[in-house]
Every structure is written in C-alpha cells, then in structure tokens.
Design an enzyme around this catalytic site. Structure first.
Site, PDB file in Angstrom:
ATOM      1  N   GLY A 204      29.735   0.405  42.229  1.00 25.43           N
ATOM      2  CA  GLY A 204      28.282  -0.014  42.699  1.00 25.43           C
ATOM      3  C   GLY A 204      27.113  -0.052  41.681  1.00 25.43           C
ATOM      4  O   GLY A 204      26.136  -0.316  41.658  1.00 25.43           O
ATOM      5  N   LYS A 207      29.154  -4.122  38.316  1.00 28.10           N
ATOM      6  CA  LYS A 207      30.371  -4.727  37.542  1.00 28.10           C
ATOM      7  C   LYS A 207      30.677  -6.187  37.816  1.00 28.10           C
ATOM      8  O   LYS A 207      30.855  -7.277  37.163  1.00 28.10           O
ATOM      9  CB  LYS A 207      31.464  -3.930  37.414  1.00 28.10           C
ATOM     10  CG  LYS A 207      31.483  -2.539  36.743  1.00 28.10           C
ATOM     11  CD  LYS A 207      32.457  -1.868  36.784  1.00 28.10           C
ATOM     12  CE  LYS A 207      33.041  -1.241  38.147  1.00 28.10           C
ATOM     13  NZ  LYS A 207      31.763  -0.557  38.843  1.00 28.10           N
ATOM     14  N   GLU A 424      18.969  26.757  57.082  1.00 27.03           N
ATOM     15  CA  GLU A 424      18.192  25.975  55.774  1.00 27.03           C
ATOM     16  C   GLU A 424      17.301  26.438  54.903  1.00 27.03           C
ATOM     17  O   GLU A 424      17.477  26.602  53.726  1.00 27.03           O
ATOM     18  CB  GLU A 424      17.780  24.676  56.567  1.00 27.03           C
ATOM     19  CG  GLU A 424      18.667  23.859  57.222  1.00 27.03           C
ATOM     20  CD  GLU A 424      19.703  23.263  56.464  1.00 27.03           C
ATOM     21  OE1 GLU A 424      19.612  23.114  55.150  1.00 27.03           O
ATOM     22  OE2 GLU A 424      20.800  22.902  56.877  1.00 27.03           O
TER      23      GLU A 424
HETATM   24  P1  ADP Z   1      30.545  -2.863  41.219  1.00 26.83           P
HETATM   25  O1  ADP Z   1      31.204  -4.039  41.038  1.00 26.83           O
HETATM   26  O2  ADP Z   1      30.201  -2.002  40.064  1.00 26.83           O
HETATM   27  O3  ADP Z   1      31.276  -1.826  42.261  1.00 26.83           O
HETATM   28  P2  ADP Z   1      28.684  -4.704  42.514  1.00 26.83           P
HETATM   29  O4  ADP Z   1      28.482  -5.632  41.466  1.00 26.83           O
HETATM   30  O5  ADP Z   1      29.626  -5.038  43.583  1.00 26.83           O
HETATM   31  O6  ADP Z   1      29.236  -3.316  41.981  1.00 26.83           O
HETATM   32  O7  ADP Z   1      27.462  -4.087  43.018  1.00 26.83           O
HETATM   33  C1  ADP Z   1      26.931  -4.490  44.445  1.00 26.83           C
HETATM   34  C2  ADP Z   1      25.548  -4.889  44.591  1.00 26.83           C
HETATM   35  O8  ADP Z   1      24.795  -3.809  44.163  1.00 26.83           O
HETATM   36  C3  ADP Z   1      25.295  -6.181  43.778  1.00 26.83           C
HETATM   37  O9  ADP Z   1      25.656  -7.081  44.769  1.00 26.83           O
HETATM   38  C4  ADP Z   1      23.619  -5.702  43.678  1.00 26.83           C
HETATM   39  O10 ADP Z   1      23.041  -6.380  45.039  1.00 26.83           O
HETATM   40  C5  ADP Z   1      23.731  -4.382  43.547  1.00 26.83           C
HETATM   41  N1  ADP Z   1      23.584  -3.960  42.197  1.00 26.83           N
HETATM   42  C6  ADP Z   1      24.452  -3.291  41.567  1.00 26.83           C
HETATM   43  N2  ADP Z   1      24.069  -3.138  40.277  1.00 26.83           N
HETATM   44  C7  ADP Z   1      23.053  -3.822  40.055  1.00 26.83           C
HETATM   45  C8  ADP Z   1      22.284  -4.141  38.978  1.00 26.83           C
HETATM   46  N3  ADP Z   1      22.555  -3.520  37.753  1.00 26.83           N
HETATM   47  N4  ADP Z   1      20.957  -4.766  39.048  1.00 26.83           N
HETATM   48  C9  ADP Z   1      20.882  -5.248  40.324  1.00 26.83           C
HETATM   49  N5  ADP Z   1      21.595  -5.140  41.374  1.00 26.83           N
HETATM   50  C10 ADP Z   1      22.572  -4.551  41.315  1.00 26.83           C
HETATM   51 ZN    ZN Z   2      24.306  24.776  55.056  1.00 24.86          ZN
END
Ligand code: ADP
Ligand code: ZN
Length: 637
Positions: A204, A207, A424
C-alpha cells in the site's frame, strides 16, 4: 491492493455451485430405487412365498429380489433384505418357485462407485482450478498465455503528480524514464542501462502506482502481472506465461513489465524438502532466463515489487538482473499530507478541513490507507447529504480505516456495558500512567469492527525503534483490561482473550527475537512467526535450540506476563477513585477524549506530536535490500 482476481473467483464460485448441483442430481439418480421396486419386509416376503405369489427370484448374499403378483394380478418388482433362514430353499421348492443364486458381487459395485467418485472429483478440480485459468475459457490455446494486462500509452494517465510522499524513489526513477523516452540518446550519453528495478516497501505504499507513473511519464506501454498468477497447478504453465509476457512486451516496446509480489515466485530456491516447489522454481528459472535474454536496448524495463526483499533468491538481485533497488517507505508526516492532498483533489472539502491535522492523526498510515480515508469520508458526506466533506467525516473515516465501521445497531446490555467500560478504562489508565507508552487519543464503548469498545493510542510521529521499557509497558497496558475486570467484578470475561494473545506475542518476541531478556540473554531464536512457508527450512530451524532452553524461555515468558499483570493491578488499585470516575464518565458519554481523560486523572496534557528526525531512506544497488522498518501504527485495545 488490487481486485484483479475477483472475476476469476466469481466464475469459480458459480462453477462450484453448478457442479455441486450436477453431482447431487447424479447421486440422486444413481441411488434412486427403480420406480416399480417395492421394498418388502422379510415376513411379508415369506407370506407371499407361502401364497405362491412370487416368481423370478434372485437370491444374493444380502438381498433377495424378484417379482410378486399383487391383488390386481399385476407383477411388481420387489426386494427384501435377506435373513438367516435355512428353510427358505425348501419352501421355495415346495411352491415350485424358480430361483437363482447370485455370488457376492457387491465389490464390483463398490469399485464402480469409487471410480465414479474419482471421476467426479477430477472433473470438479478441473473445472474449478484449471478451466478458469485458460484465458477466461475462450480457447485451450490460452492456457499458457500470460494474463498480464496491457495498458496503452495513450490511455496512460497516471504520472508522478499522482504519487506523493516518495520523493526519493521518484528521483531514483528519473533515469529509467529518461532511458525509456529515448533509449539511443541515453546510451550515447553514457548512461548505464537499467534493466530490472525492484521496488520494495510495505503493502500500500504506492509501488504499483509508481511503476504505472513511470510508464505514464515516459509514455510507454505498461504490462502488469502478479507473480502469484504464475504459480499454477501444472508445472511449466508459469514458465510459459513468463515467456509469453516478455514476448508481448517486446512486440510493444518500449514498454515496462511490472511484476507484483515478486516474492511469490522469487523466494530462495532449495528452501523446502526435496528441492521445494517445482512449479515455482521453474517459473523463477524462466524469469531469470528472460531477464538475461533481453537486452535493455530493446527498450524494455522490468519492474517488480515486493514487501519481503530479504527472502528473494540472491540470483534475482544480482548485477544485470534486478540490480536497482528502490525503497518505497511508508510516508512521514509531510508525505502523508501530500498524499492526502493528491486524493482530496477528487472530492470537495469544507474549508474547515485541515489536511495537515489529518496527517498528524494518522501515523503509520500508508498511501493506500490515506486514499481510503478520503474515499470513506466522501462516502460518509454523501450519505449525509452534505455539500462538502467536513472534519466530522474525516475523523470518522480515519477511525473506520483503523478499526472498521461503527456498529451502532449492536445492542449491548447494561451489565455488559459496565464490564466493557471498566475493561477499556483499565487500558486507558495504565496507558496514561506508564512512562513509555504512546499518547492516548480516546477511549470509547461504541462498538466498531470486531471490537466492543477500545482505547485508541496514536504513536508519536515516525518512531521506528522500540525499547524494552516500551514493550513492557505495552504488555502491561494490554493486560490492564483483564486486570480491571478482576478488580471491579472479581471475575474475568472472554473479552480479554485478544489482549492476552497480543501480550503473549509481545513477550515472546521480546525474549526470543529481540534478545531483551536478562535471563535468556542476547539471542535471536526462530519464533516461527516470520512467514517463512517452506517446510524444510522450518523444520530444520525449529530444532535449533535445546529442550532445556525452550523450558527456560517458557518460564521467562510466563514470568514477564505475571510481572506486567501485577504492575497493572498496582496502578489501577492505587488510582481507584480516578478509575471509577472515568468509568462513570465513559458510561455516560460513550466516548471520552484525551483532554478529559487527563483532567480526570489529574495529569498535565500529553506531549504534542513532534516532527522528529526521519529515518534515512536508503537505496543502494550493491547491498541486498532489507525490509523497510515500519513506523509504529495506531493501536487499539
Ligand atoms: P503497493 O503496490 O505498494 O501495494 P499500490 O500502488 O497498489 O500499493 O497503492 C494502492 C493505492 O493507494 C493506489 O492506487 C493509490 O490510490 C494509493 N496510494 C498508495 N501510495 C500512494 C502515494 N504515494 N501517493 C498517492 N497515492 C497512493
Ligand atoms: Zn482490551
């Protein structure tokens, strides 16, 4: 991060259903008694024999079949379970009834039935696993075709503007873009030809997005495939797909080939018993062959992503293969704000919303989480018919991403509410009164996601290291929920089980992996939790220490937990008045925020977040890449 596989899954589910139905019908037909066959009691049968109404008898070891004449003179087929009856033959002869004996041939039936089963199972397996992968079932020739998706350069709309918070990675990739734009010129200027670029970082972090943006910036075709798609049932299919992928890309060069989750095929070879996973290995070998076989001059760049660079086969990251390693770290405070800005462009924000503040409240969030926050906030605003996304939507969206949606409809009895509140508040009080814990953000008894209530702690900005005192405090905080239940109600509930699991995991990690126990000493032992899936390696690693040490470790884990429990109990009992006040307030308001917690506990406000030193981002071609240290995340108890 992607839903590419969803279609295939849906198809499979439909097919499974279809086959279950067909199978059920087949079983029904197979076992259905002949329409005119009646089952007779043995006594009934004997009766009919005595009356001389039966004919065509077949006597098998377990069953007698034949026909009898009913009252209307119609011949009816029957069967009856055979009983021990030595006189039967005599009686049949006396009535002049013809009969024949049948040898025990039920085993033939058994074999036939088993064969049928096997055929059905193979059919099912074929339909579920093999057929859907043949290029959506169009033609058998698609079997070995790669399922890579190609994105046309003309429709390539993602550029570096859409990727935020990863400036250094973008910087590193400039070369690649220059090369793809004009390979000849790049060479003439003496640039070293890039070939394989490995993007590594937590899931996420963007990449895939970065790879797409490189294609977009350079205006070239973009082929993407997930490495897990290469690892198939049949040996050789993955390798064929890799070959096909490269062929397609060559036809469309200049192009980028992007392979997601490279570690799915790229793990170290020979890791398992008997040489490991054949198919995976063949695929990896094919990938290496392709990597060596193509010349960068052809205008193709291979990019790949992984979150476990450390498990990759060294052959993959050797010079001339994936020799560029670009770290894509989780964003820092500034980066988070930038990413929020990118995604906020797509929605209408109320003027009151300050993205810098949102960034502060989301330490440990990666790009995908932040995109999700904006998206959730927009949905919430739309649901409430608002003109713009306001602060309340943003706050709720952040908590949704951390803990899941609120479950207002869940009805909780008064008695249970009291237990949850005490539990909690236990976490909260101990979190606030231990010295090495992250600031408490709020405590609530509104259920959300899996939790019936929770204490939310947000770490200080960008902390990458964790000390022993911090882990001990964390264990203490985790156990505090259970302690409170015991202190207030004299009984403990199942609500503490998750806390207990986490506390135990922390203790184990501290003692076994981080060498933080005085009694066990500075040693790192395999903990069996690092995701290494290959049986051979696991087996050999598990027996690397003695029974005696294992026993001491168990003892130390138990002692650590006991001590933390006692400490939590001491803290709660010595602050019982404040504790009870906070419980009462929580029951009344359902949510109590940081400031009010501090006031009740008589404490000065917590430290404000500081924008501390950032861990240096490093990407170095010569050293095998290691996973990025993940910043600490928000935590719920
Ligand atoms: P990874 O391939 O590293 O798992 P992704 O490129 O699939 O991550 O990211 C998923 C989504 O999260 C992207 O489509 C985008 O919407 C958002 N996202 C992730 N990193 C960024 C970033 N650095 N800037 C803007 N959006 C991002
Ligand atoms: Zn707890």
């Amino acid at each position: 991060m992607n839903n590419k596989n969803n279609n295939r899954r849906i198809i499979s589910v439909q097919q499974i259903l279809m086959w279950v139905v067909i199978f059920a019908v087949a079983v029904f037909l197979f076992n259905r008694p002949g329409s005119q066959t009646q089952t007779l009691d043995y006594s009934d049968f004997k009766h009919k024999v005595a009356e001389g109404r039966v004919a065509d008898l077949t006597v098998a070891p377990g069953v007698i079949t034949g026909t009898f004449q009913d009252a209307d003179g119609k011949n009816i087929h029957f069967k009856t379970v055979r009983m021990e009856d030595p006189d039967l033959v005599k009686e049949l002869s006396a009535q002049n009834i013809t009969y024949k004996a049948q040898a025990d041939n039920s085993w033939i039936g058994n074999i036939l039935f088993n064969v049928l089963w096997i055929v059905v199972l193979i059919g099912l397996w074929w339909f579920v696993f093999i057929r859907p992968q043949r290029g959506d079932g169009k033609s058998a020739m698609n079997f070995a075709r790669s399922k890579a998706k190609m994105q046309d350069p003309s429709k390539q709309t993602i550029t570096f503007k859409d990727v935020a918070g990863v400036e250094e990675a973008k910087e590193e990739l400039q070369d690649v873009i220059k090369f793809l734009k004009n390979p000849k010129k790049f060479q003439k200027l003496g640039g070293k030809l890039p070939k394989g670029v490995l993007l590594y970082g937590a899931p996420g972090t963007g990449k895939t997005l970065l790879a797409k943006a490189v294609a977009g910036e350079a205006g070239v075709a973009f082929f993407s495939a997930s490495a897990s798609e290469f690892v198939e049932m049949f040996v050789g299919v993955g390798a064929a797909r890799v070959r096909d992928l490269f062929e397609q890309a060559k036809k469309n060069s200049p192009a980028i080939i992007f392979i997601d989750e490279l570690d799915a095929v790229g793990r170290r070879r020979f890791a398992g018993i008997g040489g490991g996973h054949d198919e995976r290995e063949q695929t990896l070998n094919q990938l290496l062959i392709e990597l060596d076989g193509f010349e960068s001059k052809q205008g193709i760049i291979l990019m790949a992503s992984t979150n476990r660079p450390d498990v990759l086969d060294p052959a993959l990251i050797r010079p001339g293969r994936f020799d560029r390693h670009v770290a894509v770290p989780a964003p820092d405070l500034k980066g988070r704000e930038e990413i929020l800005k990118v995604h906020a462009k797509k929605v209408k924000l109320a003027p009151e919303v300050n993205l810098a503040t949102v960034a502060k409240g989301t330490p440990g969030f990666v790009g995908a989480d932040l995109a999700n926050v904006i998206n959730e906030a927009a949905i919430l605003a739309a649901r409430a018919d608002k003109d713009a996304v306001d602060n309340a939507d943003m706050d709720e969206a952040v908590e949704r991403v951390i803990a899941g949606p609120q479950k207002k409809s869940r009805i909780i009895s008064e008695k249970e509410k009291k237990i949850i509140a005490a539990h909690e508040v236990g976490h909260t009080v101990v979190a606030r009164l231990t010295n090495h814990s992250d600031p408490v953000h709020k405590v609530t008894i509104i259920p959300r996601g899996q939790a019936l209530g929770y204490t939310l702690q947000l770490p200080l900005e960008d902390k990458f290291l964790t000390s022993k005192s911090e882990i001990l405090d964390k264990i203490c905080i985790l156990l505090a929920g259970r302690v409170s239940e015991e202190v207030v109600f004299g009984e403990i509930t199942s609500g503490a089980s998750d806390d207990l699991n986490k506390a135990t995991a922390y203790a184990r990690k501290m003692i076994m992996e981080l060498g933080m126990s005085d009694k066990i000493g500075p040693i790192a032992l395999p903990n069996g939790e690092d995701g290494e899936v290959f049986l051979g390696r696991d087996l050999s690693r598990h027996r690397q220490y003695s029974e005696e040490l294992a026993r001491r470790i168990d003892q130390e884990i138990s002692d650590t937990l006991q001590a933390a429990y006692a400490r939590a109990k001491e803290i709660i009992e010595s602050h019982r008045v404040q504790f009870d006040t906070l419980v009462a307030r929580l029951l009344e308001k359902e949510v109590v925020e940081a400031a009010e917690i501090d006031e009740i506990l008589g404490l000065a406000p917590q430290k404000e977040e500081t924008d501390g030193e950032h861990a240096p981002q490093k990407s170095d071609g010569d050293v095998p890449p290691q996973p990025e240290p993940a910043p600490r995340q928000a935590e719920l108890f």
